[in-house]
Each structure stands twice: as C-alpha cells, then as structure tokens.
Design a protein around this motif. Structure first.
Motif, mmCIF file in Angstrom:
data_model
loop_
_atom_site.group_PDB
_atom_site.id
_atom_site.type_symbol
_atom_site.label_atom_id
_atom_site.label_comp_id
_atom_site.label_asym_id
_atom_site.label_seq_id
_atom_site.Cartn_x
_atom_site.Cartn_y
_atom_site.Cartn_z
ATOM 1 N N LEU A 198 0.790 -1.228 0.000
ATOM 2 C CA LEU A 198 0.000 0.000 0.000
ATOM 3 C C LEU A 198 0.823 1.279 0.000
ATOM 4 O O LEU A 198 0.264 2.369 -0.057
ATOM 5 N N CYS A 199 2.138 1.150 0.045
ATOM 6 C CA CYS A 199 2.961 2.359 0.097
ATOM 7 C C CYS A 199 2.946 3.104 -1.239
ATOM 8 O O CYS A 199 2.587 2.557 -2.283
ATOM 9 N N SER A 200 3.340 4.353 -1.181
ATOM 10 C CA SER A 200 3.484 5.182 -2.376
ATOM 11 C C SER A 200 4.714 6.054 -2.179
ATOM 12 O O SER A 200 5.404 5.963 -1.164
ATOM 13 N N SER A 201 4.974 6.924 -3.142
ATOM 14 C CA SER A 201 6.153 7.779 -3.040
ATOM 15 C C SER A 201 6.060 8.745 -1.868
ATOM 16 O O SER A 201 7.075 9.240 -1.364
ATOM 17 N N THR A 202 4.842 9.020 -1.413
ATOM 18 C CA THR A 202 4.660 9.959 -0.301
ATOM 19 C C THR A 202 4.096 9.298 0.955
ATOM 20 O O THR A 202 4.063 9.924 2.011
ATOM 21 N N TYR B 149 -4.269 -13.072 -1.556
ATOM 22 C CA TYR B 149 -5.704 -12.810 -1.606
ATOM 23 C C TYR B 149 -5.977 -11.340 -1.296
ATOM 24 O O TYR B 149 -5.957 -10.912 -0.140
ATOM 25 N N LYS B 150 -6.271 -10.581 -2.329
ATOM 26 C CA LYS B 150 -6.457 -9.149 -2.107
ATOM 27 C C LYS B 150 -7.712 -8.852 -1.290
ATOM 28 O O LYS B 150 -7.774 -7.827 -0.606
ATOM 29 N N GLY B 151 -8.705 -9.734 -1.326
ATOM 30 C CA GLY B 151 -9.866 -9.541 -0.479
ATOM 31 C C GLY B 151 -9.489 -9.639 0.988
ATOM 32 O O GLY B 151 -9.939 -8.832 1.815
ATOM 33 N N PHE B 152 -8.649 -10.623 1.322
ATOM 34 C CA PHE B 152 -8.163 -10.757 2.691
ATOM 35 C C PHE B 152 -7.326 -9.545 3.077
ATOM 36 O O PHE B 152 -7.509 -8.967 4.159
ATOM 37 N N LEU B 153 -6.412 -9.142 2.218
ATOM 38 C CA LEU B 153 -5.528 -8.019 2.536
ATOM 39 C C LEU B 153 -6.317 -6.715 2.664
ATOM 40 O O LEU B 153 -6.075 -5.916 3.578
ATOM 41 N N ALA B 154 -7.279 -6.503 1.768
ATOM 42 C CA ALA B 154 -8.100 -5.295 1.849
ATOM 43 C C ALA B 154 -8.899 -5.268 3.146
ATOM 44 O O ALA B 154 -9.058 -4.208 3.775
ATOM 45 N N CYS B 155 -9.389 -6.419 3.568
ATOM 46 C CA CYS B 155 -10.178 -6.487 4.798
ATOM 47 C C CYS B 155 -9.318 -6.170 6.016
ATOM 48 O O CYS B 155 -9.760 -5.443 6.926
ATOM 49 N N GLN B 156 -8.072 -6.676 6.043
ATOM 50 C CA GLN B 156 -7.200 -6.400 7.192
ATOM 51 C C GLN B 156 -6.804 -4.919 7.221
ATOM 52 O O GLN B 156 -6.741 -4.309 8.297
ATOM 53 N N ALA B 157 -6.539 -4.348 6.057
ATOM 54 C CA ALA B 157 -6.240 -2.913 6.017
ATOM 55 C C ALA B 157 -7.450 -2.106 6.473
ATOM 56 O O ALA B 157 -7.317 -1.082 7.165
ATOM 57 N N HIS B 158 -8.649 -2.563 6.082
ATOM 58 C CA HIS B 158 -9.854 -1.865 6.540
ATOM 59 C C HIS B 158 -9.977 -1.915 8.056
ATOM 60 O O HIS B 158 -10.407 -0.935 8.689
ATOM 61 N N ARG B 159 -9.634 -3.044 8.653
ATOM 62 C CA ARG B 159 -9.741 -3.142 10.110
ATOM 63 C C ARG B 159 -8.892 -2.066 10.786
ATOM 64 O O ARG B 159 -9.294 -1.479 11.801
ATOM 65 N N VAL B 160 -7.715 -1.813 10.234
ATOM 66 C CA VAL B 160 -6.850 -0.763 10.770
ATOM 67 C C VAL B 160 -7.467 0.607 10.499
ATOM 68 O O VAL B 160 -7.497 1.478 11.383
ATOM 69 N N ALA B 161 -7.965 0.832 9.287
ATOM 70 C CA ALA B 161 -8.593 2.112 8.957
ATOM 71 C C ALA B 161 -9.801 2.371 9.854
ATOM 72 O O ALA B 161 -10.038 3.502 10.305
ATOM 73 N N HIS B 162 -10.578 1.325 10.132
ATOM 74 C CA HIS B 162 -11.745 1.490 11.001
ATOM 75 C C HIS B 162 -11.316 1.851 12.425
ATOM 76 O O HIS B 162 -11.954 2.694 13.081
ATOM 77 N N LYS B 163 -10.237 1.229 12.892
ATOM 78 C CA LYS B 163 -9.719 1.570 14.218
ATOM 79 C C LYS B 163 -9.313 3.043 14.268
ATOM 80 O O LYS B 163 -9.624 3.760 15.229
ATOM 81 N N ASP C 233 -7.232 2.006 -4.472
ATOM 82 C CA ASP C 233 -6.337 2.102 -5.623
ATOM 83 C C ASP C 233 -5.630 0.783 -5.912
ATOM 84 O O ASP C 233 -5.525 0.358 -7.061
ATOM 85 N N VAL C 234 -5.129 0.141 -4.862
ATOM 86 C CA VAL C 234 -4.264 -1.035 -5.026
ATOM 87 C C VAL C 234 -5.068 -2.316 -5.212
ATOM 88 O O VAL C 234 -4.738 -3.152 -6.056
ATOM 89 N N PHE C 235 -6.137 -2.487 -4.426
ATOM 90 C CA PHE C 235 -6.873 -3.750 -4.431
ATOM 91 C C PHE C 235 -8.212 -3.686 -5.159
ATOM 92 O O PHE C 235 -8.879 -4.719 -5.296
ATOM 93 N N ALA C 236 -8.634 -2.509 -5.601
ATOM 94 C CA ALA C 236 -9.945 -2.337 -6.251
ATOM 95 C C ALA C 236 -11.076 -2.784 -5.335
ATOM 96 O O ALA C 236 -12.066 -3.372 -5.770
ATOM 97 N N VAL C 237 -10.917 -2.519 -4.044
ATOM 98 C CA VAL C 237 -11.924 -2.818 -3.028
ATOM 99 C C VAL C 237 -12.174 -1.521 -2.257
ATOM 100 O O VAL C 237 -11.247 -0.960 -1.677
#
Length: 296
Positions: A74-78, A126-140, A159-163
């Motif tokens: 999920l990183c980017s140049s910034t 599994y991008k669905g799994f990865l997107a869900c774990q990132a969401h858990r952090v975003a929700h926190k 952008d990265v996972f299309a989720v």
C-alpha cells in the motif's frame, strides 16, 4: 494437533482443525502453519525463496509479517512503507479483537475457497483478505477520530486492491471477500460474522440521503457475484442473495433472494428456508431446483 504439523489437503475440510481456545494460541498455531508452508514453497520453488523469506520467514509473528506485507503493498512515493508498517504493527499488536478477526479471516478463505491452497497463499495473494485487514486498521483509526489518516488508507486500498470499503463500515470476523474486485461497502454498512461476499458486490445507499443509509448484513450470509443491495435494509442471518440480484427491501433469515428486483424463492408468503449456513457452505445454486422461472 502439534503446532509444527502442516495441514495437507487438496480441498477445504468441512470443519477447521482443532486449536487451543485462546486467541494467542490460535494465532500461534496458524502462524506455524504459514511458516511451514513458506519453507516448503521456498524449497520447491527457489525463485520465490527471497520473497518468502522477506515477507514471512524473517518475521517472528503473523502481525509482523502481515504489517510488512501490507506496508509494501500500500505504500506510495509519499506514503512510506516504514510509516505504514509501524501503523499496522501497532494496531495489530495492541488490539486482540483485530488479531482474532485476522485469524478467522484466514481460516474462512482456507476452508471455504477450494482455490485457496494454503494459509500462506491467502496471506500473500488474496487481495480480499488483505483489503479487509487494512480496513480493520482504517476502522480503528476512524473510531479514534484519526479520520484523515483513515481516509488516506482507504484510498490506497481502493487504488491497489480495487476494493472500496469506507473506514466507518463495521465488519465482523470470519469474512471471505472472494476475488473481491469491485466490492463497495458504504459508510454505515454493517457486516456480521462468517459472511462470504463475491466480487462486484455493492452495499450502497439509495442516493443523497444522509444518516444510516446502508445495508446491514447478518451472520452467515452469502452474497453472490454482482449483487447490489441498496439502502438501510437488513439481510437476515443465514440468508442468501443470488448473483446479479438487486435487493431494495429486507430479506428474512434463512431465505434466498434472487433476481432484479429480487424475489424470495418460494414466494413472499411462504419462502423456502434452508438449514445450512450459506456464508460457510458457499452453496450458490441449490435453490434452482425450486425456482420455477429458471429456463434454459
């Protein structure tokens, strides 16, 4: 089952392997499986050895491996990977409920998806799994009133996972986003436990109305590919929504809704009811034998 013993099966078993009751013991058991799988894959495919070492084998825990992997994805140049790693690791390490949900999500993919060949396959690919774990952090972050950072993370996940899962949305554990491409979950949506959702599913609003405006999905629900559920409607526990359906009103528990607009199999007055939990059984098509309008 010994902690170091690797599960070997070609299709997902009907019940998960036995584990200790505590969250930490369960997480340790799954992590031991992931490391054993990674060692096996590194030996059989040397081209992946460096990748598997840096992503899995060099780490001391599941939360460290997952934080490293998500940070790099999920990183980017910034938005630097080191910043994301620290953010993910702090959240996973400090919240036992998120760790428990992550393990339950890994199990969900391994047990329900016959294409999932290992826990490590899910963790890495599994991008669905990865997107869900990132969401858990975003929700926190959202609940901590760190909303700009939560929204920035949400944007990177989209952008990265299309989720596209709004960071305010509430999601239970044992979740399978199968394929996941094009999934949209709105701000006030709620998803229960042991739910399976296929690609291109929308849990959306009905327009510009504010407030509580998104669907509430009960435990054990299965939502087929391309289904659209709009508005503050309830999909009852153990219900099934067929692929391509458009749902605008409540769906009772243990029933099946199909079509556009969706109708209940068996009729509104006496809908057919099933005994299984479709979110876990992944039974998409058994209703067809009862669906008199289905003609080739």
């Amino acid at each position: 089952m010994p902690a170091g013993e690797l599960i070997s099966y070609t299709t997902a078993p009907s019940t998960p392997p036995l584990v200790s009751e505590s969250v930490e013991d369960e997480s340790s058991w799954v992590w031991s499986q992931i490391k054993a799988e990674a060692r096996r894959d590194a030996e059989s495919e040397p081209a992946l050895a460096s990748y598997l070492y840096s992503t899995i084998l060099s780490h001391s825990s599941l939360e460290r491996s997952l934080s490293f992997h998500l940070g790099n994805k999920l990183c980017s140049s910034t938005l630097l990977s080191t910043l994301l790693y620290d953010l993910f690791l702090h959240t996973f390490s400090s919240d036992a409920s998120i760790r428990s949900a992550t393990v339950a999500d890994l199990r969900a993919a391994r047990l329900r998806d016959p294409a999932c060949i290992s826990f490590s396959h899910c963790l890495l690919n599994y991008k669905g799994f990865l997107a869900c774990q990132a969401h858990r952090v975003a929700h926190k972050l959202w609940t901590q009133d760190r909303r700009p950072l939560a929204l920035a993370l949400h944007s990177r996940v989209a952008d990265v996972f299309a989720v596209d899962i709004h960071p305010a949305a509430k999601i239970g554990k044992g979740i399978l986003f199968d394929h996941a491409t094009g999934v949209v979950v709105g701000e006030t949506a709620v998803i229960g436990n042991n739910v399976s959702i296929l690609h291109h599913v929308t849990l959306g609003g009905t327009g510009k109305m504010g407030g509580d405006r998104h669907p509430k999905i009960g435990d054990g629900v299965l939502i087929g590919a391309g289904a659209t559920i709009l508005g503050n409607v309830r999909i009852g526990e153990g219900a099934k929504v067929g692929a391509g359906s458009v749902v605008l009103i409540d769906v009772p528990p243990r029933t099946t809704a199909v079509g556009n607009p969706a109708r209940l199999v068996g009729g509104k007055e006496k809908p057919s009811r099933h005994e299984d939990v479709p979110g876990e059984s992944m039974d998409h098509t058994s209703f067809i034998s009862e669906w008199s309008d289905y003609i080739i």
